[in-house]
Write an enzyme that holds these catalytic residues in place. Structure first.
Site, PDB file in Angstrom:
ATOM      1  N   PHE A 281       0.846  -1.200   0.000  1.00  0.00           N
ATOM      2  CA  PHE A 281       0.000   0.000   0.000  1.00  0.00           C
ATOM      3  C   PHE A 281       0.879   1.247   0.000  1.00  0.00           C
ATOM      4  CE2 PHE A 281      -2.081   3.379   2.521  1.00  0.00           C
ATOM      5  CZ  PHE A 281      -3.197   3.599   1.728  1.00  0.00           C
ATOM      6  N   ASP A 367     -29.708 -18.275 -10.564  1.00  0.00           N
ATOM      7  CA  ASP A 367     -28.275 -18.144 -10.279  1.00  0.00           C
ATOM      8  C   ASP A 367     -27.473 -18.120 -11.571  1.00  0.00           C
ATOM      9  OD1 ASP A 367     -25.566 -18.849  -8.888  1.00  0.00           O
ATOM     10  OD2 ASP A 367     -26.955 -18.580  -7.220  1.00  0.00           O
ATOM     11  N   ASP A 368     -26.203 -18.353 -11.459  1.00  0.00           N
ATOM     12  CA  ASP A 368     -25.233 -18.251 -12.552  1.00  0.00           C
ATOM     13  C   ASP A 368     -25.663 -19.060 -13.786  1.00  0.00           C
ATOM     14  OD1 ASP A 368     -22.938 -17.831 -13.928  1.00  0.00           O
ATOM     15  OD2 ASP A 368     -21.605 -18.767 -12.468  1.00  0.00           O
ATOM     16  N   ARG A 444     -10.557 -19.441 -11.153  1.00  0.00           N
ATOM     17  CA  ARG A 444     -11.811 -19.905 -11.749  1.00  0.00           C
ATOM     18  C   ARG A 444     -11.886 -19.476 -13.220  1.00  0.00           C
ATOM     19  NH1 ARG A 444     -18.240 -19.126 -10.391  1.00  0.00           N
ATOM     20  NH2 ARG A 444     -18.707 -21.293 -10.085  1.00  0.00           N
ATOM     21  N   LYS A 477     -28.279 -11.236  -6.285  1.00  0.00           N
ATOM     22  CA  LYS A 477     -27.171 -11.890  -5.567  1.00  0.00           C
ATOM     23  C   LYS A 477     -25.870 -11.430  -6.227  1.00  0.00           C
ATOM     24  CE  LYS A 477     -25.398 -16.576  -4.597  1.00  0.00           C
ATOM     25  NZ  LYS A 477     -25.675 -17.998  -4.825  1.00  0.00           N
ATOM     26  N   ASP A 479     -22.122 -11.738  -6.636  1.00  0.00           N
ATOM     27  CA  ASP A 479     -21.071 -12.722  -6.384  1.00  0.00           C
ATOM     28  C   ASP A 479     -19.694 -12.163  -6.742  1.00  0.00           C
ATOM     29  OD1 ASP A 479     -20.028 -15.175  -5.688  1.00  0.00           O
ATOM     30  OD2 ASP A 479     -21.259 -16.338  -7.082  1.00  0.00           O
ATOM     31  N   CYS A 527     -22.130 -12.048  -1.840  1.00  0.00           N
ATOM     32  CA  CYS A 527     -21.625 -13.412  -1.956  1.00  0.00           C
ATOM     33  C   CYS A 527     -20.231 -13.306  -2.557  1.00  0.00           C
ATOM     34  CB  CYS A 527     -22.538 -14.235  -2.865  1.00  0.00           C
ATOM     35  SG  CYS A 527     -21.949 -15.908  -3.157  1.00  0.00           S
ATOM     36  N   ASP A 535     -18.189  -8.800   5.515  1.00  0.00           N
ATOM     37  CA  ASP A 535     -17.626  -7.691   6.277  1.00  0.00           C
ATOM     38  C   ASP A 535     -18.621  -6.538   6.352  1.00  0.00           C
ATOM     39  OD1 ASP A 535     -17.192  -5.767   4.014  1.00  0.00           O
ATOM     40  OD2 ASP A 535     -15.872  -7.351   3.306  1.00  0.00           O
ATOM     41  N   GLU A 615     -41.126 -34.894   2.902  1.00  0.00           N
ATOM     42  CA  GLU A 615     -40.190 -33.762   2.988  1.00  0.00           C
ATOM     43  C   GLU A 615     -40.875 -32.460   2.567  1.00  0.00           C
ATOM     44  OE1 GLU A 615     -35.787 -35.744   2.290  1.00  0.00           O
ATOM     45  OE2 GLU A 615     -37.077 -35.430   0.550  1.00  0.00           O
TER      46      GLU A 615
HETATM   47  C1  DGJ Z   1     -20.401 -19.054  -5.926  1.00  0.00           C
HETATM   48  C2  DGJ Z   1     -21.608 -18.911  -5.055  1.00  0.00           C
HETATM   49  O1  DGJ Z   1     -21.244 -18.971  -3.725  1.00  0.00           O
HETATM   50  C3  DGJ Z   1     -22.624 -19.971  -5.415  1.00  0.00           C
HETATM   51  O2  DGJ Z   1     -23.734 -19.890  -4.561  1.00  0.00           O
HETATM   52  C4  DGJ Z   1     -23.042 -19.781  -6.841  1.00  0.00           C
HETATM   53  O3  DGJ Z   1     -23.716 -18.547  -6.981  1.00  0.00           O
HETATM   54  C5  DGJ Z   1     -21.822 -19.820  -7.738  1.00  0.00           C
HETATM   55  N1  DGJ Z   1     -20.801 -18.926  -7.317  1.00  0.00           N
HETATM   56  C6  DGJ Z   1     -22.193 -19.493  -9.158  1.00  0.00           C
HETATM   57  O4  DGJ Z   1     -21.113 -19.440  -9.978  1.00  0.00           O
END
Ligand code: DGJ
Length: 726
Positions: A281, A367-368, A444, A477, A479, A527, A535, A615
């Protein structure tokens, strides 16, 4: 009144309901620290200061009488070049290459209410809080470096927040190499450090380390606060337990690199520091420029760890996030990630929504995998265009159909990232963070966008709002799936590259601020590969964070309990998933998965269509129960209960002590098990409570406790709901 100034004695005393913090301007103008601990009167504690000879330690500039070494005195903001060899709050390189800032008191100013920072999120005061702030300015007269220390006192909540601004009032530029938001000197004590380490899928595991002679240093260089260490931690006396003894909690309102140290110095003094990560830094400050360090938060308790956690919980729930979800119930989610991963169509999502409706879910999260050419995790990040071919319909049609079923619609994004295999990278390779002339480090199979650049943020913002505006969106969400490694921005001069880590976070906050302002009623959930960015900085924009990619309820006990030391359970994304678990292959009963997920923001992460009828019935009942108890779960006081080692138990008690929910999970079973009693907390001793047709006195439950049944089978769990009768 929370802040008292005695000008004659040069004393600053900060008072919360149960704690006192005192500082004094020393004989030579240094700001010394006198006390932080249990509440005492505004008495001058300077008699505590050591005034003998300091051996093998230089005495302050211009003095000759061998006393007053800054290596020994407790200080409020120790800085470089002044003869303090412990971990410092401030290191600055002057234009002549020297590292010295001999900071002396210049002035102080009361500020109305709670101070704010211009570039970073901070806690705020509500109309129910009594909050006062003060700014204390220190200056190095030779370089003109001025340091402004900010303190706010949240009286009822027993919280003190701190922040630092540095202004260069000199003519020459200087470079800040280290700036900590907290330095706390405690004159003696053998403390234990309770910190929260981890890794992907096993975040925030608690660990105790003894703070003895030498220094414990931890932090994050991952570009995010990270899953390896959390910026929040506690120090405590070795005899402190959940409900007895002294302890101090610390945390930082920041989402990037951080550094924390816990040190015991030669004479037994303890020094704690917490602030911006100092590895690589370097922030250049020209004449009249100001740099802001993130806000830190501190609390003290002499009633054990639970109280530290509860102080943090109350503050985070009420004074950080500004959106519409403050005090509002949250939807029960069904997320398709573990149900389908990348393999889904619009039709599949609709049938998932249909079955989720049957078990009472409120919102479907897509999601993704819905955009560009994203059929696996190797490509397409940055191409935020709906893949209608894959969905088999426009996004608007899909969201309308989901809404038509009576469910809200939410979407997953990862806006900080760019894949090499993406149209965005092909047209703007210069937007990715990477070192010149070298191949980038992949994580990734993706790179990180240079969020320090406004044009990059503007571009992503525009793409996202085009999508958000095209549907009736109620949840996002957010990520982030790799650490940041290649710290080079082609938008910064070489001399400014050391600023990039912080500029990235400023860019991230700018983007989040714009999006959350534009969509105030949308629920944003944080996420980062699960909980790699759990945080206070993120929680200022997003009231909940997916706590971990690990959905196994038994691993979740440690993850969520670890998190609970620092963060309220209303912030912890927590879903019921399928068994055997996808992350560790463990088989657990459905109701245990439910009971654990209920201590968080509840949802499902499975293919409901594949559940058995039994269930489905259990799930429907669980959703109803969660909705009934959500208020209690989100707003009540949280207690980690002391139990035998093969059990984990926690209790939530409503603020008015009328209701309580106890959850007990067995983690290991033994033959011929020992008796097991748990004592409850926080109830009204004189009241009578009812549970399942039986009545108990509050003081019996808290002193004699209850005897737990000897459990059988794998990982059984139990929930006890208590209601006050009188
Ligand atoms: C990481 C997340 O924690 C998962 O829940 C999911 O959204 C994947 N990424 C998707 O790539």
């Amino acid at each position: 009144m929370g802040i008292f100034i005695d000008e004659a004695k040069k004393l600053f005393t900060l008072q919360t309901n149960k704690s006192t913090y005192q500082m004094k301007i020393g004989k030579l103008g240094n700001l010394l620290h006198l006390y932080y601990g249990a509440k005492i009167a505004n008495e001058d504690l300077s008699y505590l200061l050591f005034d003998g000879e300091s051996h093998f330690a230089p005495y302050p500039h211009g003095t000759t009488n061998r006393t007053g070494s800054l290596d020994i005195l407790p200080q409020e903001f120790p800085s470089c070049g002044t003869g303090d060899f412990r971990s410092l709050g401030f290191d600055v390189e002057n234009s002549d290459g020297t590292h010295i800032a001999d900071l002396k008191f210049k002035s102080y100013e009361f500020l109305k209410g709670k101070y704010k920072l211009e570039s970073l999120p901070t806690f705020y005061a509500t109309s129910d809080d009594t909050v006062e702030s003060i700014k204390i300015t220190l200056i190095d007269e030779i370089s003109g470096v001025e340091v402004r220390l900010y303190y706010a006192v949240f009286e009822e909540k027993d919280i003190i927040t701190r922040a630092v601004r540095v202004k260069n009032t000199g003519k020459e530029k200087v470079t800040i190499n280290k700036l900590q938001s907290v330095v706390l000197d405690i004159p003696q004590g053998d403390f234990e450090l309770l910190h929260f380490h981890g890794r992907w899928a096993m975040e925030r595991q608690k660990e105790f380390l003894s703070i003895r002679h030498g220094m414990i240093s931890f932090g994050s260089n991952y570009g995010v606060s990270g899953n390896r260490q959390n910026p929040g931690f506690i120090i405590m006396n070795s005899k402190t337990t959940e409900n007895h003894g002294e302890c101090y909690g610390f945390n930082l309102v920041y989402s990037g690199n951080f550094t924390a140290t816990a040190e015991q110095a030669s004479l037994g003094q303890t020094r704690i520091t917490l602030g911006l990560g100092d590895s690589s830094f370097a922030w250049v400050l020209k004449q009249n420029e100001i740099f802001e360090a993130p806000e830190a938060v501190m609390t003290f308790s002499n009633q054990g760890l639970t109280k530290v956690s509860q102080n943090f919980h109350d503050l985070i729930r009420e004074n950080l996030y500004k959106g519409e979800y403050v005090g509002k119930s949250r939807p029960v989610l069904i997320n398709n990630w573990e149900a389908t991963y990348f393999d889904f169509t619009g039709k599949k999502l609709i049938s998932l929504a249909e079955s989720a409706k049957e078990i009472g879910a409120d919102l479907l999260v897509m999601d993704d995998g819905w955009f560009g050419n994203r059929n696996d995790d190797n490509r397409a990040l940055g191409d935020w265009f709906v893949n209608e071919k894959k969905l088999g319909m426009p996004l608007s049609e899909l969201s309308m159909k989901i809404n038509g079923l009576g469910l809200k619609f939410g979407i997953w994004i990862e806006p900080e990232m760019i894949s090499e295999d993406s149209d965005l990278y092909r047209s703007h390779p210069e937007w990715a963070l990477k070192f010149p002339k070298r191949k980038p480090l992949l994580g990734r199979n993706q790179l990180v966008l240079d969020l320090s650049k406004k044009e990059v943020r503007d571009y992503i913002f525009k793409l996202l709002i085009d999508i958000f505006d095209s549907v009736n969106l109620e949840y996002v969400k957010w990520d982030m799936n790799r650490p940041i490694s290649d710290w080079y921005s082609n938008g910064l001069a070489s001399v400014n590259q050391g600023e990039l880590q912080h500029r990235y976070i400023l860019g991230l906050y700018d983007l989040m601020e714009k999006l959350t302002k534009r969509y105030p009623s949308v629920l944003f959930e944080g996420c980062a590969s699960g909980g790699a960015r759990f945080d206070l900085g993120m929680l200022a924009f997003q009231p909940q964070i997916w706590s971990s990619d690990n959905t196994d309820p038994i691993n979740r006990l440690n993850i969520q309990q670890g998190t609970s030391y620092l963060y309220p359970i209303s912030t912890m994304g927590s879903h019921v998933s399928i068994s055997p678990n996808h992350q560790n292959g463990r088989t657990t009963p459905f109701d245990t998965r439910i009971n654990v997920a209920m201590s968080g923001t509840f949802g499902y992460e499975l293919d409901v269509e594949k559940l058995s009828d039994t269930e489905k019935k259990l799930a429907k009942r669980a959703t109803e129960k969660y909705k009934k108890y959500q208020n209690l779960i989100f707003e009540g006081d949280y207690y980690r209960l002391e139990t035998l080692s093969n059990l984990t138990a926690w209790q939530i008690v409503s603020k008015n002590r009328k209701k309580s929910l106890v959850t007990i999970v067995a983690t290991e079973l033994v033959g011929n098990p020992p008796f097991n009693y748990i004592r409850l907390h926080g109830l009204d001793a004189d009241a009578t409570y009812e549970s399942n047709g039986k009545t108990y006195k509050g003081d019996s439950l808290m002193n004699a406790g209850i005897r737990l049944a000897q459990s059988q089978g794998d990982y059984p769990s139990e929930q006890i709901y208590l209601k006050r009768l009188n």
